[in-house]
Write a protein that holds these residues in place. Structure first.
Motif, PDB file in Angstrom:
ATOM      1  N   LEU A 112      -0.175  -7.083   7.103  1.00 15.57           N
ATOM      2  CA  LEU A 112       0.830  -6.040   7.364  1.00 15.57           C
ATOM      3  C   LEU A 112       1.081  -5.888   8.857  1.00 15.57           C
ATOM      4  O   LEU A 112       2.228  -5.802   9.310  1.00 15.57           O
ATOM      5  CB  LEU A 112       0.345  -4.705   6.784  1.00 15.57           C
ATOM      6  CG  LEU A 112       0.377  -4.598   5.262  1.00 15.57           C
ATOM      7  CD1 LEU A 112      -0.509  -3.454   4.788  1.00 15.57           C
ATOM      8  CD2 LEU A 112       1.816  -4.405   4.758  1.00 15.57           C
ATOM      9  N   PHE A 133      -0.582   3.916   1.599  1.00 14.49           N
ATOM     10  CA  PHE A 133      -1.839   3.598   2.289  1.00 14.49           C
ATOM     11  C   PHE A 133      -1.729   4.124   3.734  1.00 14.49           C
ATOM     12  O   PHE A 133      -0.814   3.712   4.468  1.00 14.49           O
ATOM     13  CB  PHE A 133      -2.004   2.078   2.252  1.00 14.49           C
ATOM     14  CG  PHE A 133      -3.279   1.548   2.837  1.00 14.49           C
ATOM     15  CD1 PHE A 133      -4.518   1.992   2.405  1.00 14.49           C
ATOM     16  CD2 PHE A 133      -3.244   0.548   3.805  1.00 14.49           C
ATOM     17  CE1 PHE A 133      -5.685   1.475   2.939  1.00 14.49           C
ATOM     18  CE2 PHE A 133      -4.408   0.019   4.334  1.00 14.49           C
ATOM     19  CZ  PHE A 133      -5.629   0.493   3.903  1.00 14.49           C
ATOM     20  N   TYR A 136      -0.498   2.389   7.071  1.00 19.08           N
ATOM     21  CA  TYR A 136       0.890   1.972   7.353  1.00 19.08           C
ATOM     22  C   TYR A 136       1.400   2.682   8.606  1.00 19.08           C
ATOM     23  O   TYR A 136       2.159   2.128   9.380  1.00 19.08           O
ATOM     24  CB  TYR A 136       1.850   2.329   6.213  1.00 19.08           C
ATOM     25  CG  TYR A 136       1.663   1.587   4.908  1.00 19.08           C
ATOM     26  CD1 TYR A 136       0.827   0.483   4.800  1.00 19.08           C
ATOM     27  CD2 TYR A 136       2.360   1.993   3.759  1.00 19.08           C
ATOM     28  CE1 TYR A 136       0.674  -0.179   3.587  1.00 19.08           C
ATOM     29  CE2 TYR A 136       2.223   1.327   2.560  1.00 19.08           C
ATOM     30  CZ  TYR A 136       1.369   0.253   2.477  1.00 19.08           C
ATOM     31  OH  TYR A 136       1.227  -0.397   1.274  1.00 19.08           O
ATOM     32  N   ASN A 178       4.052  -1.047  -2.539  1.00 19.10           N
ATOM     33  CA  ASN A 178       2.661  -1.324  -2.894  1.00 19.10           C
ATOM     34  C   ASN A 178       2.474  -1.012  -4.384  1.00 19.10           C
ATOM     35  O   ASN A 178       2.409   0.141  -4.771  1.00 19.10           O
ATOM     36  CB  ASN A 178       1.746  -0.450  -2.018  1.00 19.10           C
ATOM     37  CG  ASN A 178       0.303  -0.447  -2.476  1.00 19.10           C
ATOM     38  OD1 ASN A 178      -0.322   0.606  -2.566  1.00 19.10           O
ATOM     39  ND2 ASN A 178      -0.235  -1.602  -2.772  1.00 19.10           N
ATOM     40  N   ASN A 182      -2.119   2.016  -4.447  1.00 19.20           N
ATOM     41  CA  ASN A 182      -3.223   2.827  -3.938  1.00 19.20           C
ATOM     42  C   ASN A 182      -2.553   4.022  -3.272  1.00 19.20           C
ATOM     43  O   ASN A 182      -1.799   3.809  -2.313  1.00 19.20           O
ATOM     44  CB  ASN A 182      -4.023   2.027  -2.906  1.00 19.20           C
ATOM     45  CG  ASN A 182      -5.034   2.878  -2.163  1.00 19.20           C
ATOM     46  OD1 ASN A 182      -5.318   3.995  -2.553  1.00 19.20           O
ATOM     47  ND2 ASN A 182      -5.564   2.338  -1.071  1.00 19.20           N
ATOM     48  N   ASP A 216       3.061  -5.155  -0.353  1.00 16.01           N
ATOM     49  CA  ASP A 216       1.640  -5.080  -0.003  1.00 16.01           C
ATOM     50  C   ASP A 216       0.882  -5.183  -1.320  1.00 16.01           C
ATOM     51  O   ASP A 216       0.891  -4.253  -2.122  1.00 16.01           O
ATOM     52  CB  ASP A 216       1.393  -3.731   0.697  1.00 16.01           C
ATOM     53  CG  ASP A 216      -0.068  -3.523   1.025  1.00 16.01           C
ATOM     54  OD1 ASP A 216      -0.807  -4.513   1.124  1.00 16.01           O
ATOM     55  OD2 ASP A 216      -0.472  -2.344   1.184  1.00 16.01           O
ATOM     56  N   TYR A 219      -3.673  -5.452  -4.929  1.00 15.67           N
ATOM     57  CA  TYR A 219      -4.111  -5.145  -6.306  1.00 15.67           C
ATOM     58  C   TYR A 219      -3.298  -5.913  -7.341  1.00 15.67           C
ATOM     59  O   TYR A 219      -3.276  -5.538  -8.505  1.00 15.67           O
ATOM     60  CB  TYR A 219      -3.997  -3.629  -6.556  1.00 15.67           C
ATOM     61  CG  TYR A 219      -4.756  -2.822  -5.542  1.00 15.67           C
ATOM     62  CD1 TYR A 219      -6.128  -2.610  -5.688  1.00 15.67           C
ATOM     63  CD2 TYR A 219      -4.119  -2.310  -4.422  1.00 15.67           C
ATOM     64  CE1 TYR A 219      -6.837  -1.906  -4.726  1.00 15.67           C
ATOM     65  CE2 TYR A 219      -4.820  -1.604  -3.456  1.00 15.67           C
ATOM     66  CZ  TYR A 219      -6.179  -1.407  -3.612  1.00 15.67           C
ATOM     67  OH  TYR A 219      -6.887  -0.711  -2.665  1.00 15.67           O
ATOM     68  N   SER A 244      -3.990 -10.085  -0.322  1.00 14.77           N
ATOM     69  CA  SER A 244      -5.380 -10.052   0.115  1.00 14.77           C
ATOM     70  C   SER A 244      -6.287 -10.413  -1.050  1.00 14.77           C
ATOM     71  O   SER A 244      -5.978 -10.088  -2.205  1.00 14.77           O
ATOM     72  CB  SER A 244      -5.714  -8.640   0.581  1.00 14.77           C
ATOM     73  OG  SER A 244      -7.105  -8.492   0.711  1.00 14.77           O
ATOM     74  N   SER A 246      -9.318  -9.213  -0.976  1.00 10.54           N
ATOM     75  CA  SER A 246     -10.344  -8.167  -0.864  1.00 10.54           C
ATOM     76  C   SER A 246     -10.690  -7.556  -2.215  1.00 10.54           C
ATOM     77  O   SER A 246     -11.841  -7.237  -2.493  1.00 10.54           O
ATOM     78  CB  SER A 246      -9.860  -7.033   0.039  1.00 10.54           C
ATOM     79  OG  SER A 246      -9.805  -7.442   1.372  1.00 10.54           O
ATOM     80  N   LYS A 247      -9.666  -7.355  -3.040  1.00 12.49           N
ATOM     81  CA  LYS A 247      -9.888  -6.624  -4.293  1.00 12.49           C
ATOM     82  C   LYS A 247      -9.973  -7.588  -5.474  1.00 12.49           C
ATOM     83  O   LYS A 247     -10.874  -7.463  -6.293  1.00 12.49           O
ATOM     84  CB  LYS A 247      -8.758  -5.613  -4.525  1.00 12.49           C
ATOM     85  CG  LYS A 247      -8.345  -4.817  -3.288  1.00 12.49           C
ATOM     86  CD  LYS A 247      -9.391  -3.812  -2.823  1.00 12.49           C
ATOM     87  CE  LYS A 247      -8.959  -3.154  -1.515  1.00 12.49           C
ATOM     88  NZ  LYS A 247      -9.752  -2.014  -1.098  1.00 12.49           N
ATOM     89  N   ARG A 255     -12.678 -10.633   4.835  1.00 15.45           N
ATOM     90  CA  ARG A 255     -11.401 -10.636   5.549  1.00 15.45           C
ATOM     91  C   ARG A 255     -10.581 -11.904   5.319  1.00 15.45           C
ATOM     92  O   ARG A 255     -10.555 -12.814   6.159  1.00 15.45           O
ATOM     93  CB  ARG A 255     -11.627 -10.434   7.072  1.00 15.45           C
ATOM     94  CG  ARG A 255     -12.575  -9.335   7.452  1.00 15.45           C
ATOM     95  CD  ARG A 255     -12.264  -8.014   6.806  1.00 15.45           C
ATOM     96  NE  ARG A 255     -10.923  -7.530   7.059  1.00 15.45           N
ATOM     97  CZ  ARG A 255     -10.174  -6.914   6.122  1.00 15.45           C
ATOM     98  NH1 ARG A 255     -10.625  -6.708   4.911  1.00 15.45           N
ATOM     99  NH2 ARG A 255      -8.971  -6.507   6.427  1.00 15.45           N
ATOM    100  N   TYR A 334      -7.986   3.419  -8.847  1.00 14.98           N
ATOM    101  CA  TYR A 334      -7.992   4.801  -8.355  1.00 14.98           C
ATOM    102  C   TYR A 334      -7.418   5.743  -9.408  1.00 14.98           C
ATOM    103  O   TYR A 334      -6.507   5.364 -10.145  1.00 14.98           O
ATOM    104  CB  TYR A 334      -7.116   4.925  -7.104  1.00 14.98           C
ATOM    105  CG  TYR A 334      -7.488   3.941  -6.010  1.00 14.98           C
ATOM    106  CD1 TYR A 334      -8.601   4.169  -5.200  1.00 14.98           C
ATOM    107  CD2 TYR A 334      -6.747   2.782  -5.812  1.00 14.98           C
ATOM    108  CE1 TYR A 334      -8.951   3.255  -4.210  1.00 14.98           C
ATOM    109  CE2 TYR A 334      -7.090   1.864  -4.822  1.00 14.98           C
ATOM    110  CZ  TYR A 334      -8.195   2.109  -4.031  1.00 14.98           C
ATOM    111  OH  TYR A 334      -8.544   1.203  -3.056  1.00 14.98           O
TER     112      TYR A 334
HETATM  113  N1  PLP Z   1      -3.038  -2.101   1.488  1.00 12.63           N
HETATM  114  C1  PLP Z   1      -3.549  -1.288   0.556  1.00 12.63           C
HETATM  115  C2  PLP Z   1      -2.617  -0.573  -0.350  1.00 12.63           C
HETATM  116  C3  PLP Z   1      -4.921  -1.105   0.451  1.00 12.63           C
HETATM  117  O1  PLP Z   1      -5.406  -0.288  -0.482  1.00 12.63           O
HETATM  118  C4  PLP Z   1      -5.773  -1.788   1.343  1.00 12.63           C
HETATM  119  C5  PLP Z   1      -7.231  -1.580   1.308  1.00 12.63           C
HETATM  120  O2  PLP Z   1      -7.771  -0.769   0.623  1.00 12.63           O
HETATM  121  C6  PLP Z   1      -5.193  -2.634   2.289  1.00 12.63           C
HETATM  122  C7  PLP Z   1      -3.831  -2.771   2.344  1.00 12.63           C
HETATM  123  C8  PLP Z   1      -6.048  -3.399   3.257  1.00 12.63           C
HETATM  124  O3  PLP Z   1      -6.746  -4.373   2.554  1.00 12.63           O
HETATM  125  P1  PLP Z   1      -7.595  -5.534   3.256  1.00 12.63           P
HETATM  126  O4  PLP Z   1      -9.023  -5.260   2.967  1.00 12.63           O
HETATM  127  O5  PLP Z   1      -7.160  -6.778   2.573  1.00 12.63           O
HETATM  128  O6  PLP Z   1      -7.247  -5.525   4.679  1.00 12.63           O
END
Ligand code: PLP
Length: 396
Positions: A112, A133, A136, A178, A182, A216, A219, A244, A246-247, A255, A334
């Motif tokens: 982002l 989020f 932003y 998004n 989230n 974004d 998820y 990402s 990440s999730k 990262r 969530y």
């Molecule tokens: N965007 C949203 C909606 C998120 O919930 C998150 C992390 O919780 C991110 C971006 C950032 O994620 P990353 O860990 O991939 O940087």
């Protein structure tokens, strides 16, 4: 004389409310013991990555040299990794992504920040739908651009098209969307994505310049009950994807993610060049090499969704039975719960008395709600229910 950048000092001092609550939880665990703390603050996935992720790490460590594993890759990312991601996207979504359209990043936050830096200049506007989020705002403000908040429909948390039409101006360079969201867990319907695409096409014609949709998507795969998440580049030409692992692969500390600038996007090659420039200017150099090689083998996999669904159903059913009001989340991990009093901060403070750590959603642009991250152990969710009962009783 002040030798410090005040804006950075502000971001470092006024820390994220989520992080603050998480730190508070760590302190409370030490003081009261871990069994008395029900920490729902952080989106740190607790359902592990598929076993293939760890197997791949072990295989890589056993069979490759240190430079391959830990050396720099090209700034835009290892070509084999980008090819594997392109192949996976093309297979799943019937699109035509090439490795040259992908730029590997240190996760969605970096994606982002990179795309906003690549596109934005002073005076530009970016629209985000509440709840959003909170980072932003930080990512936008530090490009000199302005974040314009547009409230979502208060009953469904889908897009309120009337409000959106009023908020778009010739200064709107992009929207961030998004979904799965989230903190609401809402997935935008295909019908609404089509409506959004039609509106933006109209605005592009009216203004004579592109209005980019930045998606974004950390998820993207985390959805339940056969809900489908539309792949937005298939609906709207000027879409740039921030993804990402990440999730989906439970790798938030590693990262790793990407920016996708499809070829169909207006000025695609200029934007891609600016993405490379932004990555350079922000000092990212390249994403972690070992993780890039892992993604080459594991992109498209996802943690066990049944486990998340079990947690969602358990907590959603219990809280709504207790009388809490909460939108039914189709994705992400969530629950977005309406505070029984107008001041969600006061509600969150009351919850702390029972060891419950719930994030007030004011910084998501939606006062009057709290976010509950249920990506925690199912056992903790079960043990937390009596505490939620006590909390509910305070408002009966
Ligand atoms: N965007 C949203 C909606 C998120 O919930 C998150 C992390 O919780 C991110 C971006 C950032 O994620 P990353 O860990 O991939 O940087």
């Amino acid at each position: 004389m002040n030798r410090v950048n005040d804006q950075m000092k502000k971001y470092g001092t006024n820390r994220s409310v989520i992080r603050d609550l998480f730190e508070y939880g760590n302190q409370l665990r030490k003081e009261a013991g871990p069994d008395h703390v029900f920490d729902f603050s952080l989106g740190n996935p607790n359902v592990p990555a598929p076993e293939k992720v760890n197997e791949t790490i072990r295989e890589l460590l056993a069979s490759h040299d240190d430079i391959y594993l830990h050396g720099y890759t090209s700034a835009q990312g290892d070509p084999n990794t980008r090819q594997a991601i392109a192949d996976d996207l093309n297979k799943r979504f019937g699109c035509d992504v090439k490795k040259e359209n992908l730029y590997i990043t240190c996760g969605a936050a970096a994606s982002l920040k990179i795309i906003l830096t690549a596109l934005y200049q002073d005076g530009d506007e970016v629209i985000a739908f509440t709840p959003y989020f909170p980072e932003y705002k930080v990512f936008t403000e530090t490009t000199g651009a302005k974040l314009v908040e547009v409230s979502s429909d208060p009953d469904t948390f889908q897009i309120d098209f009337g409000l959106l039409e009023r908020a778009i101006t010739p200064h709107t360079k992009s929207l961030i969307i998004n979904s799965p969201n989230n903190p609401s867990g809402v997935v935008y319907t295909e019908e609404n994505i089509k409506k959004l695409a039609a509106l933006l096409n109209e605005k592009e014609k009216e203004y004579g310049h592109p209005v980019y949709m930045i998606t974004d998507e950390p998820y993207r795969e985390l959805v339940y009950d056969d809900i489908k998440v539309p792949f937005i580049p298939n609906y709207y030409k000027n879409t740039i994807v921030c993804y990402s692992y990440s999730k989906s692969l439970a790798l938030p500390g590693e990262r790793i993610g990407y920016v996708l600038v499809p070829e169909a996007v207006d000025q695609s090659s200029d934007i891609y060049a600016a993405v490379c420039g932004a990555g350079r200017a922000l000092g990212y150099v390249c994403a972690p090499s070992l993780m890039q090689h892992v993604i080459e083998k594991c992109t498209g996999l996802v943690s066990d969704l049944n486990e998340y669904k079990e947690k969602r159903d358990l907590l959603y059913n219990a809280l709504t039975d207790m009388g809490f009001s909460c939108i039914h989340p189709d994705g992400a991990f969530y629950l977005f719960v309406k505070s029984p009093v107008a001041d969600a901060g006061a509600f969150s403070e009351k919850a702390k008395e029972f060891g419950l750590l719930l994030v007030p959603a004011d910084s998501f642009g939606t006062p009057g709600f709290v976010r509950i991250a249920y990506c925690v152990s199912t056992d903790m969710i079960r043990r937390s229910l009596p505490a939620f009962e006590k909390l509910a009783a305070c408002y009966k």
